[in-house]
Design an enzyme around this catalytic site. Structure first.
Site, mmCIF file in Angstrom:
data_model
loop_
_atom_site.group_PDB
_atom_site.id
_atom_site.type_symbol
_atom_site.label_atom_id
_atom_site.label_comp_id
_atom_site.label_asym_id
_atom_site.label_seq_id
_atom_site.Cartn_x
_atom_site.Cartn_y
_atom_site.Cartn_z
ATOM 1 N N ARG A 111 -0.981 -0.633 -8.773
ATOM 2 C CA ARG A 111 -2.300 -0.088 -8.435
ATOM 3 C C ARG A 111 -2.226 1.444 -8.476
ATOM 4 O O ARG A 111 -1.368 2.050 -7.837
ATOM 5 C CB ARG A 111 -2.706 -0.515 -7.022
ATOM 6 C CG ARG A 111 -4.019 0.130 -6.558
ATOM 7 C CD ARG A 111 -4.248 -0.032 -5.061
ATOM 8 N NE ARG A 111 -4.261 -1.416 -4.663
ATOM 9 C CZ ARG A 111 -4.013 -1.813 -3.403
ATOM 10 N NH1 ARG A 111 -3.729 -0.949 -2.461
ATOM 11 N NH2 ARG A 111 -4.036 -3.104 -3.106
ATOM 12 N N ASP A 171 0.834 -1.203 0.000
ATOM 13 C CA ASP A 171 0.000 0.000 0.000
ATOM 14 C C ASP A 171 0.873 1.258 0.000
ATOM 15 O O ASP A 171 2.003 1.237 0.493
ATOM 16 C CB ASP A 171 -0.861 0.040 1.278
ATOM 17 C CG ASP A 171 -2.104 -0.839 1.166
ATOM 18 O OD1 ASP A 171 -2.410 -1.323 0.067
ATOM 19 O OD2 ASP A 171 -2.767 -1.027 2.199
HETATM 20 P P1 FDA Z 1 -13.671 9.835 -5.431
HETATM 21 O O1 FDA Z 1 -13.306 9.986 -3.989
HETATM 22 O O2 FDA Z 1 -13.705 11.044 -6.280
HETATM 23 O O3 FDA Z 1 -15.042 9.075 -5.487
HETATM 24 C C1 FDA Z 1 -15.750 8.845 -6.689
HETATM 25 C C2 FDA Z 1 -17.144 8.334 -6.350
HETATM 26 O O4 FDA Z 1 -17.032 7.064 -5.695
HETATM 27 C C3 FDA Z 1 -17.894 9.198 -5.354
HETATM 28 O O5 FDA Z 1 -18.580 10.240 -6.003
HETATM 29 C C4 FDA Z 1 -18.822 8.188 -4.717
HETATM 30 O O6 FDA Z 1 -19.896 7.928 -5.566
HETATM 31 C C5 FDA Z 1 -17.980 6.960 -4.638
HETATM 32 N N1 FDA Z 1 -17.246 6.842 -3.335
HETATM 33 C C6 FDA Z 1 -15.952 7.131 -3.120
HETATM 34 N N2 FDA Z 1 -15.608 6.876 -1.833
HETATM 35 C C7 FDA Z 1 -16.737 6.436 -1.233
HETATM 36 C C8 FDA Z 1 -17.034 5.997 0.087
HETATM 37 N N3 FDA Z 1 -16.093 5.974 1.043
HETATM 38 N N4 FDA Z 1 -18.296 5.591 0.366
HETATM 39 C C9 FDA Z 1 -19.242 5.586 -0.603
HETATM 40 N N5 FDA Z 1 -19.018 6.000 -1.886
HETATM 41 C C10 FDA Z 1 -17.796 6.415 -2.192
HETATM 42 N N6 FDA Z 1 -5.156 5.342 -1.015
HETATM 43 C C11 FDA Z 1 -3.883 5.490 -0.608
HETATM 44 O O7 FDA Z 1 -3.465 6.605 -0.301
HETATM 45 N N7 FDA Z 1 -3.044 4.400 -0.546
HETATM 46 C C12 FDA Z 1 -3.444 3.156 -0.907
HETATM 47 O O8 FDA Z 1 -2.660 2.199 -0.836
HETATM 48 C C13 FDA Z 1 -4.801 2.994 -1.347
HETATM 49 N N8 FDA Z 1 -5.260 1.774 -1.729
HETATM 50 C C14 FDA Z 1 -6.507 1.679 -2.305
HETATM 51 C C15 FDA Z 1 -6.945 0.468 -2.819
HETATM 52 C C16 FDA Z 1 -8.158 0.392 -3.479
HETATM 53 C C17 FDA Z 1 -8.600 -0.919 -4.047
HETATM 54 C C18 FDA Z 1 -8.982 1.555 -3.609
HETATM 55 C C19 FDA Z 1 -10.276 1.513 -4.345
HETATM 56 C C20 FDA Z 1 -8.575 2.743 -3.063
HETATM 57 C C21 FDA Z 1 -7.348 2.820 -2.386
HETATM 58 N N9 FDA Z 1 -6.940 4.004 -1.813
HETATM 59 C C22 FDA Z 1 -5.630 4.116 -1.380
HETATM 60 C C23 FDA Z 1 -7.906 5.111 -1.589
HETATM 61 C C24 FDA Z 1 -7.886 6.106 -2.730
HETATM 62 O O9 FDA Z 1 -6.683 6.820 -2.730
HETATM 63 C C25 FDA Z 1 -9.058 7.098 -2.606
HETATM 64 O O10 FDA Z 1 -8.956 7.817 -1.419
HETATM 65 C C26 FDA Z 1 -10.421 6.444 -2.668
HETATM 66 O O11 FDA Z 1 -10.454 5.360 -3.543
HETATM 67 C C27 FDA Z 1 -11.479 7.456 -3.147
HETATM 68 O O12 FDA Z 1 -11.168 7.907 -4.426
HETATM 69 P P2 FDA Z 1 -11.975 7.505 -5.759
HETATM 70 O O13 FDA Z 1 -10.975 7.221 -6.791
HETATM 71 O O14 FDA Z 1 -12.915 6.418 -5.471
HETATM 72 O O15 FDA Z 1 -12.688 8.843 -6.185
#
Ligand code: FDA
Length: 309
Positions: free
Chosen positions: A185, A135
């Site tokens: 990732r 991570d």
């Molecule tokens: P964004 O936050 O813009 O969300 C897009 C849409 O997704 C939102 O409008 C909503 O609909 C939905 N959504 C997002 N979060 C939600 C929630 N909590 N509850 C409900 N709906 C939600 N970060 C990091 O710093 N180090 C790491 O190692 C990882 N590892 C990791 C693994 C995996 C498999 C994922 C999916 C994410 C991570 N992350 C991470 C977290 C990542 O950096 C980020 O903070 C979150 O994924 C939210 O960003 P999105 O890309 O989803 O977009």
């Protein structure tokens, strides 16, 4: 504003002590976390695999301050891997590891201790037919983590990297990491980073994500598209087609409890989808970062604590 306040709460010991007494089964906590025990992680992984999805499991815990805690984290992963193997799940399930939980921040030899612990987890995963992904944590750890990745990949080439699109450096890191077989990732990034190192606006982070995705999809590696953002999921699909990538030569990743119907929809179209599944009693920091991403969930969380209390 709310995001920053919540991210600072994710590091607050007082808030953590107040909330962590609540059993994990309550409301929003149970939505995002498999449970507190290894058995919970194995059981939920089995359910996810039965639904045609893959899983990467995170034993919750970060910022280890005692060597014994780092050893305990390593041992928890070793036990988990054995149980997954016993349950016949190692072809569907891998593990995600935070080097800070493995001892990276310990004074003196922290980097060495974390590397040694991670090496043992990678060796067990390799022997049991699965993989480890490191991570990404806050930006002060990025160099150390990528150096550890290089070391681990010498013996365990399938070890996965994580890069965060909000960091200015990440497009360059993607170029370095886009070589053959390299599992990477790409996520937006979950920590509160200063503007000296990170993009702060949503539009800038999203543009950076697309630039990084272009590099990874055009490369020889194995991109792991970690986002719930519908626009980015669509762009990833279009880039995969543009670069003649077969389904399964890249994957989508989403968090357990977030957009579950989208996870199933993508899998039903033949895409490989992996669910990031955390477990363990140290769920506080993880959960508060999820609240920061979606402050609407905060009300739900507080109500679930009050009604269950
Ligand atoms: P964004 O936050 O813009 O969300 C897009 C849409 O997704 C939102 O409008 C909503 O609909 C939905 N959504 C997002 N979060 C939600 C929630 N909590 N509850 C409900 N709906 C939600 N970060 C990091 O710093 N180090 C790491 O190692 C990882 N590892 C990791 C693994 C995996 C498999 C994922 C999916 C994410 C991570 N992350 C991470 C977290 C990542 O950096 C980020 O903070 C979150 O994924 C939210 O960003 P999105 O890309 O989803 O977009």
């Amino acid at each position: 504003m709310i995001r920053r306040a919540l991210l600072s709460l994710s590091g607050s010991e007082r808030a953590k002590a107040m909330v962590s007494g609540f059993p994990v089964s309550r409301g929003v906590v149970a939505r995002y976390v498999a449970g507190e025990q290894t058995e919970d992680a194995v059981r939920v992984s089995g359910e996810i695999a039965a639904a045609g999805l893959h899983v990467t499991i995170d034993f919750l815990g970060e910022d280890t301050v005692e060597p014994a805690q780092a050893d305990a984290t390593r041992d928890a992963y070793l036990t988990l891997l054995r149980r997954l193997s016993d349950a016949g799940l190692t072809s569907d399930a891998e593990v995600s590891v935070k080097l800070s939980a493995m001892g990276q921040a310990l004074p003196g030899d922290g980097d060495k201790i974390a590397l040694e612990n991670a090496r043992q987890v990678c060796a067990a995963a390799h022997e049991l037919g699965t993989t480890v992904t490191l991570d990404a944590e806050d930006h002060t750890t990025t160099d150390g983590t990528l150096e550890a990745l290089v070391e681990l990949r010498r013996d365990f080439s399938a070890t996965g990297a994580v890069v965060q699109a909000y960091l200015h450096r990440t497009e360059g890191d993607c170029r370095d990491l886009a070589g053959e077989g390299s599992r990477v990732r790409l996520c937006k990034g979950a920590y509160d980073e200063p503007e000296s190192v990170a993009f702060r606006s949503r539009a800038e982070v999203d543009s950076s994500y697309v630039r990084c995705l272009k590099v990874l999809m055009a490369g020889q590696g194995y991109p792991m598209v970690a986002t719930h953002d519908p626009r980015l999921v669509e762009i990833a699909g279009a880039l995969a087609i543009r670069h003649d990538r077969a389904k399964g030569s890249y994957e989508y990743q989403m968090l357990y409890g977030v957009r579950p119907s989208e996870q199933r929809r993508l899998a039903a179209t033949g895409e490989l989808v992996r669910v990031y599944l955390p477990y363990g009693d140290q769920w506080y920091g993880y959960l508060v970062r999820r609240m920061a991403e979606r402050p609407q969930n905060l009300g739900l969380f507080l109500r679930s604590l009050v009604s269950a209390g």
